[in-house]
Design a protein around this motif. Sequence first.
Motif, PDB file in Angstrom:
ATOM      1  N   GLU A 193      16.334 -66.647  -8.469  1.00 12.62           N
ATOM      2  CA  GLU A 193      17.764 -66.726  -8.787  1.00 12.62           C
ATOM      3  C   GLU A 193      17.975 -67.890  -9.746  1.00 12.62           C
ATOM      4  N   ASN A 194      18.898 -67.701 -10.669  1.00 12.19           N
ATOM      5  CA  ASN A 194      19.207 -68.770 -11.612  1.00 12.19           C
ATOM      6  C   ASN A 194      20.313 -69.667 -11.045  1.00 12.19           C
ATOM      7  N   LEU A 195      20.128 -70.982 -11.179  1.00 11.11           N
ATOM      8  CA  LEU A 195      21.114 -71.914 -10.627  1.00 11.11           C
ATOM      9  C   LEU A 195      21.319 -73.081 -11.583  1.00 11.11           C
ATOM     10  N   PRO A 196      22.534 -73.253 -12.113  1.00 11.93           N
ATOM     11  CA  PRO A 196      22.840 -74.465 -12.877  1.00 11.93           C
ATOM     12  C   PRO A 196      23.423 -75.528 -11.939  1.00 11.93           C
ATOM     13  N   TYR A 197      23.061 -76.791 -12.157  1.00 18.63           N
ATOM     14  CA  TYR A 197      23.664 -77.872 -11.369  1.00 18.63           C
ATOM     15  C   TYR A 197      23.619 -79.154 -12.195  1.00 18.63           C
ATOM     16  N   LEU A 198      24.333 -80.175 -11.713  1.00 17.81           N
ATOM     17  CA  LEU A 198      24.386 -81.473 -12.386  1.00 17.81           C
ATOM     18  C   LEU A 198      23.910 -82.539 -11.417  1.00 17.81           C
ATOM     19  N   LYS A 199      22.919 -83.318 -11.834  1.00 16.86           N
ATOM     20  CA  LYS A 199      22.452 -84.457 -11.049  1.00 16.86           C
ATOM     21  C   LYS A 199      22.905 -85.726 -11.748  1.00 16.86           C
ATOM     22  N   ALA A 200      23.730 -86.521 -11.084  1.00 19.17           N
ATOM     23  CA  ALA A 200      24.315 -87.724 -11.691  1.00 19.17           C
ATOM     24  C   ALA A 200      23.982 -88.946 -10.839  1.00 19.17           C
ATOM     25  N   GLN A 201      23.696 -90.063 -11.506  1.00 20.51           N
ATOM     26  CA  GLN A 201      23.393 -91.309 -10.815  1.00 20.51           C
ATOM     27  C   GLN A 201      24.006 -92.474 -11.581  1.00 20.51           C
TER      28      GLN A 201
ATOM     29  N   ARG B 214      23.475 -92.179 -15.461  1.00 17.30           N
ATOM     30  CA  ARG B 214      22.557 -91.124 -15.888  1.00 17.30           C
ATOM     31  C   ARG B 214      23.094 -89.773 -15.433  1.00 17.30           C
ATOM     32  N   ALA B 215      23.086 -88.796 -16.325  1.00 18.14           N
ATOM     33  CA  ALA B 215      23.522 -87.438 -15.995  1.00 18.14           C
ATOM     34  C   ALA B 215      22.468 -86.451 -16.491  1.00 18.14           C
ATOM     35  N   GLU B 216      22.105 -85.488 -15.632  1.00 16.40           N
ATOM     36  CA  GLU B 216      21.087 -84.491 -15.969  1.00 16.40           C
ATOM     37  C   GLU B 216      21.609 -83.090 -15.665  1.00 16.40           C
ATOM     38  N   PRO B 217      22.245 -82.431 -16.626  1.00 14.77           N
ATOM     39  CA  PRO B 217      22.591 -81.012 -16.445  1.00 14.77           C
ATOM     40  C   PRO B 217      21.289 -80.190 -16.400  1.00 14.77           C
ATOM     41  N   THR B 218      21.136 -79.372 -15.361  1.00 15.52           N
ATOM     42  CA  THR B 218      19.860 -78.694 -15.116  1.00 15.52           C
ATOM     43  C   THR B 218      20.086 -77.212 -14.841  1.00 15.52           C
ATOM     44  N   LEU B 219      19.140 -76.398 -15.309  1.00 14.61           N
ATOM     45  CA  LEU B 219      19.143 -74.968 -15.021  1.00 14.61           C
ATOM     46  C   LEU B 219      17.807 -74.602 -14.385  1.00 14.61           C
ATOM     47  N   LEU B 220      17.866 -74.023 -13.157  1.00 22.63           N
ATOM     48  CA  LEU B 220      16.679 -73.526 -12.475  1.00 22.63           C
ATOM     49  C   LEU B 220      16.551 -72.037 -12.756  1.00 22.63           C
ATOM     50  N   VAL B 221      15.393 -71.624 -13.232  1.00 25.13           N
ATOM     51  CA  VAL B 221      15.139 -70.217 -13.534  1.00 25.13           C
ATOM     52  C   VAL B 221      14.003 -69.747 -12.635  1.00 25.13           C
ATOM     53  N   GLY B 222      14.330 -68.808 -11.719  1.00 29.84           N
ATOM     54  CA  GLY B 222      13.332 -68.280 -10.796  1.00 29.84           C
ATOM     55  C   GLY B 222      13.792 -66.958 -10.243  1.00 29.84           C
TER      56      GLY B 222
END
Length: 612
Positions: free
Chosen positions: A452-460, A442-450
Amino acid sequence: MAATSARRGARRDSLGLARVVYAVAAAAAALCAQGAAGAARADEPRAAIQGELEASLRTAIVRAVGETDRPIQNRFEARRRARAAAEDAIAVLRSEGYYAYQVEPEVGDDEDAPAPVVQVTPGPRFALTAPRIAWEGPRPDEITEAAADQALDLHPRAPARAADIVSAEGRAVAAVQKRGYADVTAQPREVVVDHADFSVQPTYRIAAGPLVRLDGLDLTNSGRTDRAWLRALAPWTSGEPYDPEDVAELERRLLDTGVYESVTVALAPTAQTTAEGLRPIVVSLAERKRRTLELGASYSTSEGAGLDARWTRYNVLGRADTLALIGRASRIDSRLQVDLTLPHWLRPQQTLRTAAAVYRLRTDAYDETGAGVRADVTRRYGKTSYVTVGASADLSRTYEISLGVLAPISRDVATLALLSDLALDRSDDPLNPKRGWKFSARAEPTLLVGDENLPYLKAQTQGSAYLPLGPQARTVLAGRVRLGSIVNGAIRDIPASRRFYAGGGGSVRGFGYQDVGPELADGTPQGGLSLLESSFEVRHDLSQRWGLAGFVDAGAVGTDHFPGVTELAIGVGAGVRYNLGFAPIRVDVAVPVSKRRDSAPFQLYVSIGQAF
């Protein structure tokens, strides 16, 4: 604040749970004792087997003769048992290829305790000669004939076992049917046993019948489902040769929708052949009730009590769709949610799922309140392989403990995420696997918008394997490994609700929910950027219904992108299984090998299905 002393206190042990654990252990001991007692009562064979026999053949005959716990009363009873045992021995000898046998039932000379005895002389083992197929009526095409001959798979000079001869006929018939001859039948076979050269030659008489070509669907009833939509599910085009796998696939597609009480799919009889020489597939459907209401309750030592309600409306759009309103109230997870599922969306074997929810999560690590929407599409390949892609959006407020000053802070964050998921299941049973393996990624490319903006990848990723011991698979070795990592961003940049946690029934048994991994100075679970979990389990069936299991679980949560093995938390335990027929009820008790602050001395887990 998320980490309150009241919630941490919920992990502490109680006298009531200790009594439950004692009861489970006592029940397991009683089952073992009962099984041993039963074995002691039934350890007398119905008759003694004598003669020069290979070990495997002797074992097969003894197993067929069986055991009894009833003592012999007289010589008449002993003689009757000897004759019955001799018949069982003859059946085994013939099934194993021994046709020149000598079997004599006897009764011992002891008048006070007459004993049934069977003298067995197996003689030479007969061998196969080249089998052949004699076609009754019109012959099939050459390719089908060759496939039938190959499907026999009987090798000259191999032992002439009866089971091999019978199963070869079934394989040949299946090979013919696979190539479009739907009405193929097996006529009485001829098996010549030659005592001169100790050989056996089987001749199979098969009537192939005519080649069958398929038409569309003959819907005897479709209920509220759109008939044109149903016809589009057929995995063949009009005029194609019959293939039983196509018919099975259509049935699978209809069952996958989950809106039918029963599904019947079968080839129409010969009388329904069309003028073009085509035969339809007859489909009969019994739909569920239009609406259902389900209520449920749950309890666990780590998560407390929970109440669930689900109102479901089937076939709103006439496409085997499902609309559900879901409510849940519990100490950790409370929510209201609306789900809409469209099976076979745009194309067969493809399901669209959409959902909207408002939720409140309260854990030892954080509190979160929010609302979100998601949509994903799942594509099935074969019987048990799935690929899912999707997207989600959430607006949430998270309360957590600041890593630096240990003070409560709140975060207002918009989370935009994509999803890709792969699931392969090659086990023999989804709820009680005894052989095979499973794999998921499972892979979840994610963007946090607040702020500060932060893109990250959560993989399992996770894999499990199952190894049966013995032909009846009464003992099974099972193993599982799960890995996870968050790439990009320091741990303080990732909201607490998005980090990795471990501990609990589906994670590391012996530890409570979120109990595995680093903690802050006040004991609040910190979560991490990486995850490692592993499990090893030995499962043994005491009887058809009851079983036992012993297991070791280990896991670690790391603050870097890869967890360290020195940080492993290990739990050990045992459990009782009661087989309901479709799945076992699982009761597990586990203890941590190395206790942590405020952790309970044991954990109790009750659920349906194996742990993995």
